[in-house]
Design an enzyme around this catalytic site. Structure first.
Site, PDB file in Angstrom:
ATOM      1  N   THR A   9       3.971   5.376  10.914  1.00  0.00           N
ATOM      2  CA  THR A   9       4.147   3.843  10.789  1.00  0.00           C
ATOM      3  C   THR A   9       3.926   3.234   9.472  1.00  0.00           C
ATOM      4  O   THR A   9       3.624   4.103   8.312  1.00  0.00           O
ATOM      5  CB  THR A   9       2.812   3.133  11.468  1.00  0.00           C
ATOM      6  OG1 THR A   9       1.532   3.257  10.867  1.00  0.00           O
ATOM      7  CG2 THR A   9       2.404   3.845  12.721  1.00  0.00           C
ATOM      8  N   ASP A  10       4.279   2.039   9.130  1.00  0.00           N
ATOM      9  CA  ASP A  10       3.928   1.386   7.708  1.00  0.00           C
ATOM     10  C   ASP A  10       2.705   0.891   8.004  1.00  0.00           C
ATOM     11  O   ASP A  10       1.803   1.030   9.033  1.00  0.00           O
ATOM     12  CB  ASP A  10       5.053   0.586   7.331  1.00  0.00           C
ATOM     13  CG  ASP A  10       5.198   0.123   5.922  1.00  0.00           C
ATOM     14  OD1 ASP A  10       4.134   0.569   5.344  1.00  0.00           O
ATOM     15  OD2 ASP A  10       6.227  -0.485   5.530  1.00  0.00           O
ATOM     16  N   TRP A  11       2.403   0.327   6.681  1.00  0.00           N
ATOM     17  CA  TRP A  11       0.705  -0.061   6.581  1.00  0.00           C
ATOM     18  C   TRP A  11       0.346  -1.163   7.549  1.00  0.00           C
ATOM     19  O   TRP A  11       0.733  -2.223   8.017  1.00  0.00           O
ATOM     20  CB  TRP A  11       0.729  -1.116   5.305  1.00  0.00           C
ATOM     21  CG  TRP A  11      -0.544  -1.319   4.986  1.00  0.00           C
ATOM     22  CD1 TRP A  11      -1.318  -2.463   5.142  1.00  0.00           C
ATOM     23  CD2 TRP A  11      -1.494  -0.504   3.939  1.00  0.00           C
ATOM     24  NE1 TRP A  11      -2.533  -2.383   4.435  1.00  0.00           N
ATOM     25  CE2 TRP A  11      -2.564  -1.201   3.649  1.00  0.00           C
ATOM     26  CE3 TRP A  11      -1.096   0.766   3.316  1.00  0.00           C
ATOM     27  CZ2 TRP A  11      -3.617  -0.637   2.911  1.00  0.00           C
ATOM     28  CZ3 TRP A  11      -2.035   1.123   2.495  1.00  0.00           C
ATOM     29  CH2 TRP A  11      -3.318   0.621   2.369  1.00  0.00           C
TER      30      TRP A  11
END
Length: 415
Positions: free
Chosen positions: A308-310
């Site tokens: 995932t991203d942040w």
């Protein structure tokens, strides 16, 4: 700097790029590595498997002392001993460390990971236009400028030098290159990718992947690092022009244009992919089984890892409103195909995911698949045999030779 311009090659490259049949699987597997992955997975507990699917921010492992950032043993014992976390990312409190400091911090993390699990940690940094997270590292032009040169050798060599210097800092993984098509000048991350054209992005991205990883994705040596091509996909054309906001893309444009650079990167060995933070045509990408599992994993028989991203799993309930709460968001994302969650500040993800497995909402098959992908990445990087790479082994770090190449790149990419 070699001046192998893409301009005279575009007409030749386009037919091959557009119509070349895909050989499956896109990354041929190594039977020896697969055997090791299977044997390691068979010995792991559920908590250890879930830990391999977890990535947290460095800050929560330490504190700022009189001499700068330092790790705290009790926190290491908790993160690796109790929660079995498999990956750490980012610089402490958003400031860079010297290579010498990274050579203290990351080996301590590896020591704790090996002590409690016998499995190395994989550390990741956003080295997006050079060795940006190491003080004194060599910086190259932003990718948009590299694209303006139409010289893929600049992309390859910049990635190669960045990989070498990143390994000098004992880090084996970068969240780069960025392959979003930038088609709206309002978008604030326009400079981070190779422009608006799918062909240029594909050829530059493939060159960067080869530069970062080398030519054998199954056996990455101590001078190269794994990539995470991002942000899969449609991230660069938000309807509002603002970062991390929804996009509306026709099915044909999504498949033929936005997907094309990622496909080329994966065909050239890209081992991990980071996901678009927002939604396409009303569906958050972190919840989209078709894009994550069907297009990437099933159709391409790709055995890499999706991260995932942040904090983006959390966004499924805090912003996108497709999940009731964090537990529901984790269920949706993992079942859609997410393998590793960039959490990044809390470890309750581990506890919640265990509950979902025990309730039958997430299958053990899905957990085993995700954990195997994390293990496979670590075996391909040689981390089980050599968890650390040192500054001493990389004497050209931040050398005059590298800086000269960066300057030549900057001159050639001026527009």
């Amino acid at each position: 700097m070699l001046r192998k311009s893409l301009l005279p090659l575009l007409a030749l490259a386009l037919p091959a790029f557009a119509y070349e049949p895909i050989t499956l699987p896109v990354i041929p597997s190594d039977p020896a590595i697969e055997k090791k992955v299977s044997e390691t997975l068979s010995r792991m507990t559920l908590d250890e498997k879930i830990g391999q699917m977890t990535q947290i921010q460095l800050d929560i492992l330490g504190e700022n002392g009189p001499d700068g950032f330092r790790l705290v043993q009790a926190k290491l014992d908790t993160i690796f001993g109790v929660y079995k976390v498999g990956s750490i990312l980012n610089a402490p409190y958003s400031y860079c460390l010297d290579a010498e400091a990274w050579n203290v911090v990351i080996p301590q993390i590896q020591e704790a990971s090996m002590k409690y699990m016998g499995i190395p940690c994989i550390y990741g940094l956003d080295q997006n236009h050079g060795t940006t997270y190491t003080n004194g590292g060599t910086l190259f032009p932003q990718n948009l400028n590299v694209a303006a040169s139409f010289n893929a050798e600049i992309a390859r060599r910049a990635a190669e030098i960045t990989a070498y210097e990143t390994r000098a800092s004992d880090c084996p993984w970068t969240f780069s290159p960025t392959l979003d098509l930038a088609r709206d000048p309002r978008w604030p991350r326009f400079w981070e990718n190779y422009g608006e054209d799918p062909l240029v992005n594909a050829l530059m991205g493939a060159a960067a992947v080869r530069g970062f990883q080398g030519d054998d994705p199954n056996h990455i040596d101590g001078n190269h690092i794994a990539v995470s091509v991002k942000h899969f996909m449609g991230y660069g054309v938000p309807f509002s022009g603002k970062d991390r906001t929804p996009a509306h893309i026709s099915p044909s444009d999504l498949r033929e244009k936005h997907f094309a650079p990622y496909l080329e990167a994966i065909k050239n060995g890209a081992l991990t992919v980071m996901v678009n933070s927002s939604s396409i045509n009303g569906t958050p990408v972190h919840a989209d089984w078709t894009l994550l599992t069907k297009w990437l994993k099933n159709d391409l028989q790709w055995d890499g890892l999706i991260v995932t991203d942040w904090a983006d799993i959390n966004n499924l309930y805090t912003r996108e409103k497709v999940a009731r709460d964090k537990k529901d968001a984790i269920r949706i994302a993992i079942n859609a195909g997410i393998d590793m969650a960039m959490e990044p500040y809390k470890v309750d993800y581990c506890t919640i995911l265990r509950e979902l497995v025990e309730e039958g909402s997430v299958s053990m098959e899905r957990i085993d698949d995700a954990a195997a992908r994390a293990l496979r990445l670590k075996y391909r990087l040689g981390l089980f045999d050599h968890p650390n790479t040192t500054l001493k082994e990389h004497p050209d770090h931040a050398s005059k030779k590298f800086r000269k190449e960066a300057l030549e790149s900057a001159v050639e990419t001026m527009v």
